[in-house]
Design a protein around this motif. Structure first.
Motif, PDB file in Angstrom:
ATOM      1  N   SER A 164      77.990  70.194  47.609  1.00 47.97           N
ATOM      2  CA  SER A 164      77.282  69.761  46.412  1.00 47.97           C
ATOM      3  C   SER A 164      76.974  68.272  46.447  1.00 47.97           C
ATOM      4  N   VAL A 165      77.934  67.460  46.857  1.00 43.57           N
ATOM      5  CA  VAL A 165      77.719  66.005  46.943  1.00 43.57           C
ATOM      6  C   VAL A 165      76.668  65.681  48.000  1.00 43.57           C
ATOM      7  N   ALA A 166      76.709  66.379  49.132  1.00 46.51           N
ATOM      8  CA  ALA A 166      75.735  66.123  50.193  1.00 46.51           C
ATOM      9  C   ALA A 166      74.312  66.402  49.720  1.00 46.51           C
ATOM     10  N   ILE A 167      74.112  67.505  49.023  1.00 44.80           N
ATOM     11  CA  ILE A 167      72.773  67.865  48.551  1.00 44.80           C
ATOM     12  C   ILE A 167      72.308  66.911  47.455  1.00 44.80           C
ATOM     13  N   SER A 168      73.166  66.630  46.482  1.00 45.55           N
ATOM     14  CA  SER A 168      72.756  65.757  45.376  1.00 45.55           C
ATOM     15  C   SER A 168      72.440  64.351  45.862  1.00 45.55           C
ATOM     16  N   SER A 169      73.227  63.830  46.808  1.00 45.08           N
ATOM     17  CA  SER A 169      72.966  62.486  47.334  1.00 45.08           C
ATOM     18  C   SER A 169      71.673  62.452  48.139  1.00 45.08           C
ATOM     19  N   GLY A 170      71.473  63.462  48.998  1.00 44.22           N
ATOM     20  CA  GLY A 170      70.254  63.505  49.792  1.00 44.22           C
ATOM     21  C   GLY A 170      69.009  63.666  48.931  1.00 44.22           C
ATOM     22  N   THR A 171      69.089  64.538  47.922  1.00 45.13           N
ATOM     23  CA  THR A 171      67.948  64.748  47.030  1.00 45.13           C
ATOM     24  C   THR A 171      67.638  63.495  46.225  1.00 45.13           C
ATOM     25  N   PHE A 172      68.676  62.784  45.811  1.00 42.06           N
ATOM     26  CA  PHE A 172      68.467  61.550  45.048  1.00 42.06           C
ATOM     27  C   PHE A 172      67.745  60.506  45.898  1.00 42.06           C
ATOM     28  N   GLU A 173      68.111  60.387  47.158  1.00 44.94           N
ATOM     29  CA  GLU A 173      67.448  59.419  48.030  1.00 44.94           C
ATOM     30  C   GLU A 173      65.976  59.775  48.233  1.00 44.94           C
ATOM     31  N   VAL A 174      65.695  61.066  48.369  1.00 46.06           N
ATOM     32  CA  VAL A 174      64.296  61.501  48.516  1.00 46.06           C
ATOM     33  C   VAL A 174      63.504  61.155  47.265  1.00 46.06           C
ATOM     34  N   TYR A 175      64.072  61.438  46.096  1.00 47.44           N
ATOM     35  CA  TYR A 175      63.356  61.172  44.854  1.00 47.44           C
ATOM     36  C   TYR A 175      63.221  59.677  44.581  1.00 47.44           C
ATOM     37  N   GLN A 176      64.211  58.916  44.982  1.00 49.11           N
ATOM     38  CA  GLN A 176      64.150  57.473  44.776  1.00 49.11           C
ATOM     39  C   GLN A 176      63.036  56.854  45.613  1.00 49.11           C
ATOM     40  N   ALA A 177      62.826  57.398  46.802  1.00 44.64           N
ATOM     41  CA  ALA A 177      61.747  56.908  47.659  1.00 44.64           C
ATOM     42  C   ALA A 177      60.385  57.458  47.244  1.00 44.64           C
ATOM     43  N   ASN A 178      60.394  58.608  46.551  1.00 44.37           N
ATOM     44  CA  ASN A 178      59.131  59.242  46.124  1.00 44.37           C
ATOM     45  C   ASN A 178      59.253  59.672  44.661  1.00 44.37           C
ATOM     46  N   PRO A 179      59.239  58.719  43.715  1.00 47.04           N
ATOM     47  CA  PRO A 179      59.453  59.071  42.305  1.00 47.04           C
ATOM     48  C   PRO A 179      58.317  59.879  41.687  1.00 47.04           C
ATOM     49  N   HIS A 180      57.207  60.007  42.381  1.00 47.34           N
ATOM     50  CA  HIS A 180      56.073  60.764  41.859  1.00 47.34           C
ATOM     51  C   HIS A 180      56.206  62.267  42.092  1.00 47.34           C
ATOM     52  N   LEU A 181      57.225  62.699  42.819  1.00 42.58           N
ATOM     53  CA  LEU A 181      57.363  64.124  43.149  1.00 42.58           C
ATOM     54  C   LEU A 181      57.596  64.963  41.897  1.00 42.58           C
ATOM     55  N   SER A 182      56.987  66.126  41.885  1.00 43.54           N
ATOM     56  CA  SER A 182      57.213  67.071  40.795  1.00 43.54           C
ATOM     57  C   SER A 182      58.489  67.871  41.045  1.00 43.54           C
ATOM     58  N   PHE A 183      58.841  68.707  40.077  1.00 44.50           N
ATOM     59  CA  PHE A 183      60.052  69.515  40.209  1.00 44.50           C
ATOM     60  C   PHE A 183      59.972  70.423  41.433  1.00 44.50           C
ATOM     61  N   ASN A 184      58.853  71.127  41.593  1.00 46.80           N
ATOM     62  CA  ASN A 184      58.713  72.055  42.713  1.00 46.80           C
ATOM     63  C   ASN A 184      58.723  71.336  44.058  1.00 46.80           C
ATOM     64  N   GLN A 185      58.072  70.159  44.104  1.00 47.53           N
ATOM     65  CA  GLN A 185      58.052  69.395  45.358  1.00 47.53           C
ATOM     66  C   GLN A 185      59.452  68.895  45.711  1.00 47.53           C
ATOM     67  N   LEU A 186      60.169  68.385  44.706  1.00 46.03           N
ATOM     68  CA  LEU A 186      61.518  67.883  44.970  1.00 46.03           C
ATOM     69  C   LEU A 186      62.463  69.026  45.310  1.00 46.03           C
ATOM     70  N   ARG A 187      62.293  70.156  44.647  1.00 46.34           N
ATOM     71  CA  ARG A 187      63.122  71.317  44.974  1.00 46.34           C
ATOM     72  C   ARG A 187      62.882  71.761  46.416  1.00 46.34           C
ATOM     73  N   HIS A 188      61.627  71.749  46.839  1.00 47.14           N
ATOM     74  CA  HIS A 188      61.300  72.127  48.217  1.00 47.14           C
ATOM     75  C   HIS A 188      61.947  71.153  49.205  1.00 47.14           C
ATOM     76  N   ALA A 189      61.889  69.856  48.906  1.00 43.04           N
ATOM     77  CA  ALA A 189      62.521  68.857  49.777  1.00 43.04           C
ATOM     78  C   ALA A 189      64.036  69.021  49.791  1.00 43.04           C
ATOM     79  N   SER A 190      64.605  69.350  48.639  1.00 46.35           N
ATOM     80  CA  SER A 190      66.054  69.547  48.556  1.00 46.35           C
ATOM     81  C   SER A 190      66.491  70.754  49.372  1.00 46.35           C
ATOM     82  N   PHE A 191      65.703  71.831  49.328  1.00 44.00           N
ATOM     83  CA  PHE A 191      66.019  73.002  50.138  1.00 44.00           C
ATOM     84  C   PHE A 191      65.921  72.679  51.635  1.00 44.00           C
ATOM     85  N   ALA A 192      64.998  71.785  51.987  1.00 45.60           N
ATOM     86  CA  ALA A 192      64.894  71.374  53.396  1.00 45.60           C
ATOM     87  C   ALA A 192      66.164  70.649  53.827  1.00 45.60           C
TER      88      ALA A 192
END
Length: 275
Positions: A164-192
């Motif tokens: 859980s910590v690994a996913i939340s930290s990785g997803t946060f870094e992706v969103y911090q670098a790309n704050p324009h991402l929508s929910f579906n886009q960020l979810r797709h990146a998080s699943f990656a």
């Protein structure tokens, strides 16, 4: 040695125990120094969190001994361990709040699915343990089905929190670098991200099971026990059941964390800060 020299036996055993304790103290010292050297201030929090979690575990044992509700105690212990690891060690921030929300959802799913362990009959002592406890009173006023569920919950807490910590930290870094991402886009990146750590998570748990069960398997083979009897032996079933359920728990928490973190990060933009 004790047969040849009866006066040497107990003293020799005590010397061996002292040596084991000295080695244990040295290993703990090396571990603490390594954590502080690598982690710095964060390492100090890791060590403190480790001792706090050990204290929680001993409180659980005390509660079990006092015949308090076993499953309720384990749920409270699981949540306390999660709070220590997430908030005390890693800080109170949006990443850890998202991970904790995922843990709560996982715990709800766990309580719904865990009764399947009753069909496996893994509760109670194994035949090997019963031989060692043959001289003791085994009429304990404990529901071993609830105890098996509780032990499983505590056992899988480490893998679940780590994923859980690994996913939340990785997803946060992706969103911090790309704050324009929508929910579906960020979810797709998080699943990656989840797919990237999936293999290492499964292999880590698999080899942990293999390492802990290797001596038992070799002992069964040395006794010429048939394969079908080995895989049905309770002591072995308990080991690989715990390994499989722990792996399934880690697999379950990955998509839960992906969806939860993507939702929280995109729906609460005003709370996002550089951490």
């Amino acid at each position: 040695n004790s047969i040849i020299n009866p006066h040497r036996g107990p003293l020799f055993s005590r010397c061996k125990e002292v040596k084991k304790m000295n080695v244990l103290i040295i290993l703990v010292g090396i571990f603490a120094i390594s954590v502080l050297f690598v982690g710095g201030t964060q390492g100090m929090y890791i060590l403190l969190g480790l001792f706090i979690n050990l204290g929680i575990f001993f409180l659980l044992l005390f509660g079990y001994h006092q015949k308090w509700p076993i499953l309720v105690l384990s749920i409270i212990g699981f949540l306390l361990i999660a709070v220590v690891i997430l908030f005390f060690i890693n800080g109170y921030n949006l990443k850890m709040r998202a991970a904790f929300a995922s843990i709560l959802i996982f715990l709800f799913c766990f309580l719904l699915l865990i009764p399947i362990t009753d069909f496996l009959a893994i509760q109670g002592f194994t035949s090997i343990e019963l031989e060692e406890l043959s001289g003791l009173d085994k009429t304990l006023a404990i529901d071993f089905r609830l105890l098996a569920r509780s032990l499983l919950l505590i056992s899988l807490s480490g893998a679940v929190l780590d994923a859980s910590v690994a996913i939340s930290s990785g997803t946060f870094e992706v969103y911090q670098a790309n704050p324009h991402l929508s929910f579906n886009q960020l979810r797709h990146a998080s699943f990656a991200i989840a797919k990237k750590i999936l293999a290492s998570t499964v292999m880590t748990l698999l080899f942990a099971f293999m390492g802990s069960s290797l001596a038992l398997i070799l002992w069964f083979i040395d006794l010429d026990i048939p394969f079908q009897q080995i895989i049905n032996e309770k002591s072995f079933v308990l080991e690989y059941t715990m390994a499989i359920l722990t792996t399934l728990a880690a697999l379950l928490v990955l998509p839960l964390t992906c969806v939860t973190t993507a939702y929280l990060f995109t729906k609460k933009k005003e709370h996002l800060k550089m951490e």
